[in-house]
Design an enzyme around this catalytic site. Sequence first.
Site, PDB file in Angstrom:
ATOM      1  N   HIS A   1       8.550 -29.121 -14.805  1.00 58.06           N
ATOM      2  CA  HIS A   1       9.372 -27.983 -14.366  1.00 58.06           C
ATOM      3  C   HIS A   1       9.120 -26.810 -15.291  1.00 58.06           C
ATOM      4  CE1 HIS A   1      12.826 -25.590 -13.150  1.00 58.06           C
ATOM      5  NE2 HIS A   1      12.910 -26.378 -12.084  1.00 58.06           N
TER       6      HIS A   1
ATOM      7  N   ASP B   1      13.014 -32.422  -7.075  1.00 54.76           N
ATOM      8  CA  ASP B   1      12.296 -32.658  -5.816  1.00 54.76           C
ATOM      9  C   ASP B   1      11.810 -34.091  -5.678  1.00 54.76           C
ATOM     10  OD1 ASP B   1      12.356 -30.039  -4.655  1.00 54.76           O
ATOM     11  OD2 ASP B   1      11.160 -29.439  -6.359  1.00 54.76           O
TER      12      ASP B   1
END
Length: 433
Positions: free
Chosen positions: A306, A363
Site C-alpha cells: 500500500h 482489497d
Amino acid sequence: MSENAKLHYQGKEFELPLIHGTEDEVAIDIRSLRNDSGLIAFDPGLGNTGSCKSKITFIDGEKGVLRYRGIPLEAIESHPNFVEVAWLLIFGSLPTRAEYQRFSRSLTDTANIDEDMKHHFTGFPRSAPPMAELSAMLSTLSCFHPEFLEVEDPCEVEQVAARLISKVRTLAAYAYRRSRGLPYNYPDPSLPYVANFLHMMFSKPYQQYILDDEVMSALNMLLILHADHEQNCSTSTVRMVGSSGANLFASCAAGVSALWGPLHGGANVAVIEMLEAIHKGNMTAEQYVALAKDKDNPVRLMGFGHRVYKNFDPRATMLREVSEKLIKKMGTNDPLLSIARRLEEIALNDSYFIDRQLYPNVDFYSGIILRAIGIPTNMFTVIFAIGRLPGWIAHWYEQKQETGGRIWRPRQVYTGNTRSSYSSRASRGWEEV
Ligand code: ACO
C-alpha cells in the site's frame, strides 16, 4: 507561536506561513507564492500537496491508524452499523437515537426509484459495465430531484444524503438484475440497509433470498471500512467537481467514474483475476509468489502492499477476521479461497515481503468476502462505491460549508512549443478547394 518557512530565490527571501493540523501535520502555505515570487509549486499526482483542510478522516500510514471523525476504526468495529457511520462522517458526530431513527426512516422511505428511471436501464446493453450504469444513473437522479440541485442547510443535506445513500443500492442491484435478465425487486421497507440490498440483488420471484446474519455483518463491515479514506482519487474528484458549485448528484457521479479505474477501486477485481489465473493455470501458490518476487517479471502479488500503509492496513486486519468467520460459517469449498489463504501464508513469512513492508491490503480480503457472498466480480467496484458514498457526501458538504472556498484550478508548467506561426493549408499539402 508564529513560525514561517523561508524560501530563497534570486537573492530574495520569501516567508511562507505554516499550517498546523491537530495531529502534528505541518504544511507550508504557498497561496501567496506566485504573487510574491512568480514561482509555482510542481507536484504531479499531488502526492505532496494538501489540497484542503478536513476534519473528517485521519490516517497515519506508518502506524496503521485510521480514524473517522477521531474515532478509531477498532472502536467502530464493535458497533457495526453502516448507517450510523454514514451519519458520523457527514454530520461530524455519532447520531442520537432520534437522529438515527429519522435518518433510517428517510432511507427506507426513499429507497425506491422513479418508475420512469427504470426505463433508462433498458437503454443500456445487458453487457454494460455496472460502474458506467451507476455513474450515469446517479447523474440522472438530478433530473428526478430538481429540488435538491441547490442545498444549503443541514436539513436539506440530510434529505439529499438519505436519498443518495438509499437509492445507490437500488441502482446497483438493478444494474446487476438487468445484466442477468432478472426482474427488478422493489425495496422491502421491513428490511434494514444491508439486508434490503441483498434482497434486491438476490431474491427471485419464486424464491426469497434467505438472509444470513454472518453475510449481513460481513457486508456491513466491508461498507464501513470503505466509507472514507481522506483525499483519495475519487474523493478528490468529488471535491474538484463540487468546487465549481456542481450539485451533489453530479459530483458523486464523477466520484464513481474516478473509482472505476483499476488503480483505485478496481484492485479487488485484480485479486480475484490473479487467483483465477493461478487456478486455471494449474500453478501452485509457491510458484506464483516466486514470479511476484522475480524482478524480470512484471507480475505482482495483487492485494499486497500500500502506498500509505507501511506497517499494516487496519482495514485489512479487520476484514481478514471477517473473511475467516464468513468462510467458516458458509463452509465454502471455493478453490480460489484456498489459494488466497496459501498465498497469504507464504508471503507473510517470506523475507522479500517482510523487508519491503508488503502486507495484505483491504482489497485482498474484500474480493474474497464479496466472492463468498456471491457478488459477481464485475460488481465489486460497485459495492466499493456504495461504501464510499457517505465519504464523498461528507467531503462535498465540508467543502460547501467552507468560507472563502475557491474553484479548484491548478496551474501547469507548460513544455510545448513556444510562439509559432500558422502555416497555410497549401504548405501542408492540402489541395486548394
Ligand atoms: N508484489 C511484489 N512486489 C511488490 C508488490 C507486490 N504486490 N508491491 C510492491 N512490491 C515491491 C516492488 O517491486 C518494489 O521492490 P524493489 O524495492 O525491490 O524495487 C518495492 O516492493 C516497493 O514497491 P513500490 O511500487 O515502490 O511501492 P508503492 O508504495 O509505490 O506501491 C502499491 C504500492 C501500488 C499498492 C503496490 O504495492 C502494488 O502494486 N500492489 C499490488 C496492487 C494492489 O494490491 N493495489 C491495491 C492497493 S490498496 C488500494 O488501492 C485501496
